[in-house]
Design a protein around this motif. Structure first.
Motif, PDB file in Angstrom:
ATOM      1  N   TYR A  30       5.181  21.598  -7.602  1.00 59.09           N
ATOM      2  CA  TYR A  30       5.963  22.795  -7.948  1.00 59.09           C
ATOM      3  C   TYR A  30       7.351  22.391  -8.429  1.00 59.09           C
ATOM      4  O   TYR A  30       7.832  22.854  -9.470  1.00 59.09           O
ATOM      5  N   LEU A  34       8.935  22.930 -12.085  1.00 59.84           N
ATOM      6  CA  LEU A  34      10.130  23.772 -12.164  1.00 59.84           C
ATOM      7  C   LEU A  34      11.257  23.039 -12.885  1.00 59.84           C
ATOM      8  O   LEU A  34      11.889  23.578 -13.804  1.00 59.84           O
ATOM      9  N   THR A 122      12.510  28.111  -0.768  1.00 58.69           N
ATOM     10  CA  THR A 122      11.204  28.574  -1.247  1.00 58.69           C
ATOM     11  C   THR A 122      10.195  28.473  -0.117  1.00 58.69           C
ATOM     12  O   THR A 122      10.107  27.448   0.563  1.00 58.69           O
ATOM     13  N   THR A 156       6.184  32.254  -3.011  1.00 57.30           N
ATOM     14  CA  THR A 156       5.259  31.985  -4.101  1.00 57.30           C
ATOM     15  C   THR A 156       4.086  32.967  -4.163  1.00 57.30           C
ATOM     16  O   THR A 156       3.227  32.845  -5.035  1.00 57.30           O
ATOM     17  N   ILE A 177       7.953  34.856  -6.778  1.00 58.73           N
ATOM     18  CA  ILE A 177       7.774  34.168  -8.057  1.00 58.73           C
ATOM     19  C   ILE A 177       6.554  33.266  -7.916  1.00 58.73           C
ATOM     20  O   ILE A 177       6.593  32.269  -7.193  1.00 58.73           O
ATOM     21  N   ARG A 178       5.477  33.603  -8.589  1.00 63.45           N
ATOM     22  CA  ARG A 178       4.262  32.801  -8.456  1.00 63.45           C
ATOM     23  C   ARG A 178       4.423  31.445  -9.136  1.00 63.45           C
ATOM     24  O   ARG A 178       5.153  31.295 -10.117  1.00 63.45           O
ATOM     25  N   ASN A 179       3.713  30.473  -8.595  1.00 63.01           N
ATOM     26  CA  ASN A 179       3.768  29.121  -9.145  1.00 63.01           C
ATOM     27  C   ASN A 179       3.332  29.103 -10.606  1.00 63.01           C
ATOM     28  O   ASN A 179       2.427  29.832 -11.008  1.00 63.01           O
ATOM     29  N   GLY A 180       3.957  28.226 -11.352  1.00 64.26           N
ATOM     30  CA  GLY A 180       3.556  28.000 -12.731  1.00 64.26           C
ATOM     31  C   GLY A 180       3.415  26.509 -12.986  1.00 64.26           C
ATOM     32  O   GLY A 180       3.923  25.681 -12.231  1.00 64.26           O
ATOM     33  N   ARG A 363       1.015  32.131 -15.875  1.00 64.34           N
ATOM     34  CA  ARG A 363       1.004  30.941 -15.017  1.00 64.34           C
ATOM     35  C   ARG A 363       1.789  29.761 -15.580  1.00 64.34           C
ATOM     36  O   ARG A 363       1.599  28.642 -15.127  1.00 64.34           O
ATOM     37  N   MET A 368       8.019  30.582 -14.631  1.00 62.43           N
ATOM     38  CA  MET A 368       8.511  30.323 -13.278  1.00 62.43           C
ATOM     39  C   MET A 368       9.979  29.885 -13.298  1.00 62.43           C
ATOM     40  O   MET A 368      10.789  30.347 -12.484  1.00 62.43           O
ATOM     41  N   GLU A 371      12.448  32.833 -14.160  1.00 60.71           N
ATOM     42  CA  GLU A 371      12.607  33.761 -13.043  1.00 60.71           C
ATOM     43  C   GLU A 371      13.433  33.138 -11.922  1.00 60.71           C
ATOM     44  O   GLU A 371      14.234  33.822 -11.272  1.00 60.71           O
ATOM     45  N   THR A 372      13.256  31.839 -11.692  1.00 57.47           N
ATOM     46  CA  THR A 372      14.032  31.163 -10.652  1.00 57.47           C
ATOM     47  C   THR A 372      15.499  31.051 -11.053  1.00 57.47           C
ATOM     48  O   THR A 372      16.406  31.266 -10.227  1.00 57.47           O
TER      49      THR A 372
END
Length: 383
Positions: A30, A34, A122, A156, A177-180, A363, A368, A371-372
């Motif tokens: 992750y 990121l 997180t 997540t 915020i879902r993982n990408g 995804r 991600m 948004e973070t």
């Protein structure tokens, strides 16, 4: 939002991530995705890891500096009070505007004591706290600790958010915020043939993959039992188990015991899963604990690999519209799902295309990261 308002003194915003994992797991990947997708013109990143952490090389390959905590108690522990002094020294050396922690209560405490402007964490897992922690006075104590050590949190998945709320964190502090992931590179047919040959897998076979740590919460024994069922009906099916962990010898012995070892390949840890994922039609996740938005599922979606997942945690949301879901701990239902795909090429084509669309829509690592970054900027503006 006006970036000049949020950017301290007109310079890049300094963000330091703290991760306690010594092995490469979901949180490490992750972080790698990121950082790889983040805006380096606005943000200046550094990372603090345990000494000897296996993710170090991947993070440094992005051109991001890594500092190591030498205190051995820091590795793989959220709370390691003996490491606090060294963590504070490293944080003060970086002088960040934001500290973003991953499974590190000690990191949150050290950041708060160092006077960092914004502290964020997180929550990667969906594990709910023991019931006693959800009642007075434990929950109220935890709530006060959250307010002292963090300004906001990323979850997540909705279940990870609910776990934080159950522990005492105010819901308004949490952003889901879902993982990408970055898309995996599809390998060519010659490379596929060479990999198949090295693995002893004939061309034209149906390949089922599993990409996760070999630990109890991942329940690989369910996959092996399902594999035994599948092989009663289909001979040209093979299973790739990619990953390593404490259960490898036990699982290899189970494959022998079930009489399926000739069709199961234990590949161990690999730094690049793309070639192995490229061989697969199906990507199985048999988790019975901690799962939120699984990164290996997202990676597979980028190649059109169909997820077949247990109904634990965030797994059903990961497969919605592009995969199949079975009741966890039920190898017969898992086998039914795999066999239905093995026997229905039209369903495979439909779900494979849906998987690719899902990846590009929801995804990606870029989504991600944006948004973070918005969470960082919002918290800095509030401060």
């Amino acid at each position: 939002m006006n970036d000049e308002v949020s950017r301290p003194a007109g310079r890049r915003i300094k963000v330091t991530h703290i991760l306690t994992d010594s092995n490469v797991g979901g949180a490490g990947n992750y972080l790698y995705y990121l950082l790889g997708a983040s805006d380096r013109e606005k943000f200046d990143f550094s990372v603090i890891l345990p000494a000897g952490a296996k993710i170090t090389e991947k993070i440094e390959s992005l051109g991001i500096p890594v500092r190591h905590v030498e205190c051995p108690c820091f590795a793989d522990r959220s709370y390691a009070p003996r490491a606090e002094k060294e963590l504070r020294r490293l944080i003060n050396g970086e002088n960040p505007d934001v500290v973003h922690t991953h499974a590190s209560l000690t990191g949150r405490i050290a950041a708060a004591k160092s006077g960092v402007t914004v502290k964020i964490m997180t929550k990667h897992c969906s594990d709910m706290p023991p019931e006693y922690q959800t009642f007075f006075p434990i929950k109220q104590i935890a709530r006060r600790q959250f307010r002292r050590t963090v300004d906001g949190a990323v979850a997540t998945d909705e279940q990870a958010r609910d776990a934080l709320v159950a522990c005492g964190m105010p819901r308004e502090m949490i952003t889901v915020i879902r993982n990408g992931a970055a898309p995996l590179c599809q390998i060519g047919e010659e490379e596929k043939d060479a990999l198949r040959k090295s693995l002893g897998i004939p061309c034209g076979t149906f390949v089922v993959g599993s990409f996760s740590r070999l630990e109890p919460v991942k329940a690989h024994e369910i996959l092996l039992r399902a594999a035994a069922v599948c092989m009663r009906f289909v001979s040209n099916i093979y299973f790739l188990i990619v990953g390593d962990g404490s259960r490898r010898e036990e699982l290899e012995a189970l494959a022998v015991r079930y009489g399926i070892s000739e069709n199961v390949r234990f590949c161990g840890f690999v730094s690049d899963i793309a070639p192995y994922m490229s061989l697969c039609t199906v990507n199985v996740n048999t988790s019975v604990g901690t799962e939120t938005s699984n990164l290996a599922i997202s990676e597979g979606l980028s190649l059109g690999v169909i997820p077949v997942v247990s109904d634990f945690g965030g797994n059903p949301r990961s497969a919605a519209g592009c995969g199949l879901v079975y009741k966890d701990n039920d190898p017969a239902l898992l086998a039914d799902a795999v066999l239905s795909l093995c026997r229905d090429p039209e369903q495979v084509r439909f779900l494979s295309e849906a998987a690719k669309r899902e990846f590009h829509s929801h995804r990606t690592a870029d989504r991600m990261a944006r948004e973070t970054e918005k969470v960082y900027l919002n918290l800095l503006r509030q401060k």
